[in-house]
Motif scaffolding. Structure first.
Motif, PDB file in Angstrom:
ATOM      1  N   PRO A   1       0.816  -1.212   0.000  1.00  0.00           N
ATOM      2  CA  PRO A   1       0.000   0.000   0.000  1.00  0.00           C
ATOM      3  C   PRO A   1       0.841   1.250   0.000  1.00  0.00           C
ATOM      4  O   PRO A   1       1.915   1.296   0.577  1.00  0.00           O
ATOM      5  CB  PRO A   1      -0.823  -0.124   1.290  1.00  0.00           C
TER       6      PRO A   1
ATOM      7  N   ALA B   1       0.427   3.893   1.583  1.00  0.00           N
ATOM      8  CA  ALA B   1       0.600   4.455   2.917  1.00  0.00           C
ATOM      9  C   ALA B   1       1.904   4.022   3.555  1.00  0.00           C
ATOM     10  O   ALA B   1       2.406   4.666   4.470  1.00  0.00           O
ATOM     11  CB  ALA B   1      -0.564   4.045   3.809  1.00  0.00           C
ATOM     12  N   ARG B   2       2.475   2.912   3.074  1.00  0.00           N
ATOM     13  CA  ARG B   2       3.729   2.429   3.657  1.00  0.00           C
ATOM     14  C   ARG B   2       4.958   2.901   2.893  1.00  0.00           C
ATOM     15  O   ARG B   2       6.079   2.543   3.238  1.00  0.00           O
ATOM     16  CB  ARG B   2       3.706   0.886   3.674  1.00  0.00           C
TER      17      ARG B   2
ATOM     18  N   ASN C   1      -6.752   3.440   9.281  1.00  0.00           N
ATOM     19  CA  ASN C   1      -7.013   2.055   8.884  1.00  0.00           C
ATOM     20  C   ASN C   1      -8.013   1.994   7.728  1.00  0.00           C
ATOM     21  O   ASN C   1      -7.875   1.176   6.816  1.00  0.00           O
ATOM     22  CB  ASN C   1      -7.538   1.257  10.074  1.00  0.00           C
TER      23      ASN C   1
ATOM     24  N   GLU D   1      -6.233   2.970   4.545  1.00  0.00           N
ATOM     25  CA  GLU D   1      -5.367   1.914   4.053  1.00  0.00           C
ATOM     26  C   GLU D   1      -6.191   0.807   3.405  1.00  0.00           C
ATOM     27  O   GLU D   1      -5.815   0.260   2.369  1.00  0.00           O
ATOM     28  CB  GLU D   1      -4.515   1.350   5.192  1.00  0.00           C
TER      29      GLU D   1
ATOM     30  N   GLN E   1      -7.232   1.945   0.013  1.00  0.00           N
ATOM     31  CA  GLN E   1      -6.130   1.879  -0.926  1.00  0.00           C
ATOM     32  C   GLN E   1      -5.838   0.442  -1.341  1.00  0.00           C
ATOM     33  O   GLN E   1      -5.583   0.159  -2.516  1.00  0.00           O
ATOM     34  CB  GLN E   1      -4.893   2.528  -0.316  1.00  0.00           C
ATOM     35  N   GLU E   2      -5.890  -0.471  -0.385  1.00  0.00           N
ATOM     36  CA  GLU E   2      -5.658  -1.877  -0.698  1.00  0.00           C
ATOM     37  C   GLU E   2      -6.663  -2.353  -1.739  1.00  0.00           C
ATOM     38  O   GLU E   2      -6.320  -3.050  -2.693  1.00  0.00           O
ATOM     39  CB  GLU E   2      -5.794  -2.717   0.580  1.00  0.00           C
TER      40      GLU E   2
ATOM     41  N   ILE F   1      -0.024  10.260   3.341  1.00  0.00           N
ATOM     42  CA  ILE F   1      -0.555   9.944   2.029  1.00  0.00           C
ATOM     43  C   ILE F   1       0.000  10.956   1.033  1.00  0.00           C
ATOM     44  O   ILE F   1       0.118  12.126   1.321  1.00  0.00           O
ATOM     45  CB  ILE F   1      -2.090  10.003   2.042  1.00  0.00           C
TER      46      ILE F   1
END
Length: 309
Positions: free
Chosen positions: A6, A8-9, A43, A46, A49-50, A289
């Motif tokens: 993702p 976000a990471r 959360n 994320e 996004q996933e 983000i």
């Protein structure tokens, strides 16, 4: 090729538009809300996004591939690039806080670790007359772009959106009459920001009978020269279908756009730059983000698409 993590990471790989630097993002203060709601929101983002990455993975195409661009043209996507069409591309953009509309067709990503992406649109505005290109003055266009952006900041302020300012050309407008291709790029940043690391949209256009195709490459200003060949290669790979070419215009039956080529730079651009400010409002809530810029989200996106080994 597949998306493997993702966005976000991917904080280490972020690129920024509007002079947002890694330091700005990394040091952003957390929102003044309770920890639990903030965690819950993060959360949810994320998870969104996933889901968007999964949807993009399911439909992405690696070059070489023949990509239809609406009923207007085809993109002969070269090897080494990845195409994600809408609606999956639009879902991906929305997951990054971006707005899309019915002009949005899809996005192109590099197949390697290069940090850029390109948003592709077709704007059905009608036939755009190009006779003003031979007389335009780049300094006047820049002045108009700056003034229009400043005027638009008043509306942004009312909505609580940070103002932006145009600082100069990254690429002065250049029009090739023989191919009906336009290229230009303006540098912009947060108004009053002293950051040196500016983001940039490298705008390329192909004029057609019914409007124009826009390929907007987004990257860090310091890397623009390195990636200009990618933009040129992709623009050259777009070809209008027979009957849709600029030369196919019929003055008796076809719609003529309400603006000319100069306005496509100095007028329409002001509207596009508004996406920078909208992105900043989003970023203020979710500092990890990536920024949305000029109709597309920007992050270390290349690292999301990897060739299977």
């Amino acid at each position: 090729m597949r998306i493997h993590t993702p966005v976000a990471r991917l904080t280490a790989g972020l690129l920024f538009a509007c002079a947002l630097t890694a330091a700005n993002i990394g040091n952003a203060a957390p929102p003044p809300t309770a920890a639990a709601p903030a965690t819950s929101t993060a959360n949810a983002l994320e998870a969104e996004q996933e889901a968007a990455f999964k949807a993009a993975n399911a439909v992405q195409k690696a070059g070489p591939a023949d990509i239809a661009l609406r009923d207007q043209a085809h993109l002969q996507l070269p090897a080494g690039y990845v195409w994600v069409p809408t609606p999956a591309a639009a879902q991906l953009m929305r997951s990054m806080g971006n707005r899309t509309d019915d002009t949005f067709i899809g996005v192109i990503f590099p197949g390697d670790d290069a940090d850029w992406m390109a948003a592709v649109k077709f704007v059905k505005e009608g036939y755009i007359k190009d006779d003003d290109a031979k007389d335009w003055n780049a300094d006047d266009l820049l002045k108009s772009l700056k003034e229009g952006t400043e005027a638009a900041n008043e509306e942004r302020a009312k909505r609580g959106i940070p103002g932006i300012e145009v600082t100069g050309w990254a690429q002065k407008p250049q029009y090739e009459a023989s191919t009906h291709r336009l290229v230009w790029s303006a540098l912009s940043k947060n108004k009053g920001s002293t950051g040196e690391n500016q983001g940039v949209n490298y705008n390329t256009y192909a004029l057609g009978r019914d409007g124009y195709l826009s390929l907007n490459l987004i990257t860090n200003a310091k890397d623009l020269e390195k990636f200009k060949p990618d933009a040129a290669k992709l623009l050259g790979a777009m070809q209008y279908d027979d009957g849709k070419k600029y030369a196919d215009f019929n003055s008796s039956t076809d719609k003529v756009a309400a603006y000319g080529l100069a306005a496509l730079v100095a007028g329409v651009a002001v509207k596009k730059l508004g996406f920078f400010a909208l992105a900043l409002a989003f970023l203020a809530k979710f500092a990890k983000i990536a920024v949305v810029a000029g109709g597309a989200a920007l992050w270390g996106i290349a690292k999301l698409f990897k060739k299977k080994t």
